[in-house]
Design a protein around this motif. Structure first.
Motif, PDB file in Angstrom:
ATOM      1  N   CYS A  71      26.651 -38.496 -17.557  1.00  0.00           N
ATOM      2  CA  CYS A  71      26.095 -39.805 -17.921  1.00  0.00           C
ATOM      3  C   CYS A  71      25.986 -39.901 -19.445  1.00  0.00           C
ATOM      4  O   CYS A  71      25.389 -39.032 -20.077  1.00  0.00           O
ATOM      5  N   CYS A  74      22.003 -39.941 -20.546  1.00  0.00           N
ATOM      6  CA  CYS A  74      21.124 -38.768 -20.465  1.00  0.00           C
ATOM      7  C   CYS A  74      21.877 -37.442 -20.551  1.00  0.00           C
ATOM      8  O   CYS A  74      21.267 -36.398 -20.729  1.00  0.00           O
ATOM      9  N   HIS A 125      24.181 -43.218 -14.675  1.00  0.00           N
ATOM     10  CA  HIS A 125      23.284 -43.367 -13.528  1.00  0.00           C
ATOM     11  C   HIS A 125      22.740 -44.796 -13.489  1.00  0.00           C
ATOM     12  O   HIS A 125      22.542 -45.412 -14.540  1.00  0.00           O
ATOM     13  N   CYS A 128      19.663 -45.032 -15.568  1.00  0.00           N
ATOM     14  CA  CYS A 128      19.938 -45.024 -17.013  1.00  0.00           C
ATOM     15  C   CYS A 128      20.519 -46.372 -17.454  1.00  0.00           C
ATOM     16  O   CYS A 128      20.250 -46.831 -18.565  1.00  0.00           O
TER      17      CYS A 128
HETATM   18 ZN   LIG Z   1      21.755 -40.708 -16.809  1.00  0.00          ZN
END
Ligand SMILES: [Zn+2]
Length: 206
Positions: A71, A74, A125, A128
């Protein structure tokens, strides 16, 4: 130097994991594990030092997001049922082929196959994506806010740059090509038989 002081902004929380920082100098070309040991443009690794450069991704971290499906927000792996794109567009293999940089599409992929052109941005995600949409003015200005689910199959298209000889006195050294960023194209199971009638993408779209 003030420029490379540790920032109070937290990587992966306040600033996307993939974002480049002013404390991370570009180092030139060398083998890089992010692309299986091929030549790639390398960059110092000091996330969180200096100022975040939101308009530029870190070269190696960007390659890792695509190569390992991490991702960009993150830095953690995305499971295949939680991969979302905020700025991608659905198009077809035929329309991508009309653009010179997409010459690397496999010949077996039919022109009418619907693909998701993610550019150089790996899916993130869902959680996110929500955080990014709430905090990032750039995203708010450039997207409709609609998320595209990333397909279960994809191809990776390396963006190449010409790299000069490593030493000017070495006349035998020929310029090599090196990977800068990795581009990503999701392959859906859908086809669009009317793909020829769709408006071609212009460079302003990407
Ligand atoms: Zn993420």
């Amino acid at each position: 130097m003030n420029d490379v002081a540790k920032s109070r902004l937290k990587v992966g929380l306040d600033v996307p994991w993939v974002t480049s920082w002013s404390g991370e100098a570009v180092l030139g070309v060398g083998p890089c594990a992010s692309v299986g040991g091929r030549l790639a443009v390398r960059q110092a690794e000091r996330p969180g030092f200096g100022r975040p450069n939101y308009s530029r991704n870190h070269l190696r971290r960007q390659r890792l997001t695509v190569a390992r499906m991490l991702c960009p927000m993150c830095g953690e792996p995305t499971p295949e049922d939680d991969r979302w794109l905020q700025t991608a567009r659905r198009t077809t293999a035929g329309i991508l082929r009309a653009r010179s940089f997409a010459a690397a599409l496999p010949p077996a992929l039919g022109d009418d196959r619907v693909v998701v052109d993610a550019g150089a941005i790996a899916p993130c995600h869902l959680a996110c994506a929500g955080r990014a949409a709430a905090h990032c003015p750039h995203l708010q200005a450039h997207t409709s806010g609609e998320l595209i689910a990333f397909p279960y199959a994809w191809i990776v298209l390396p963006l190449m740059v010409r790299a000069g000889p490593t030493h000017v006195l070495d006349s035998t050294a020929r310029p090599a090509s090196a990977v800068s960023f990795l581009q990503l194209c999701g392959i859906t199971t859908e086809t669009d038989r009317a793909w020829r009638s769709r408006a071609p993408l212009t460079s302003a779209d990407s």
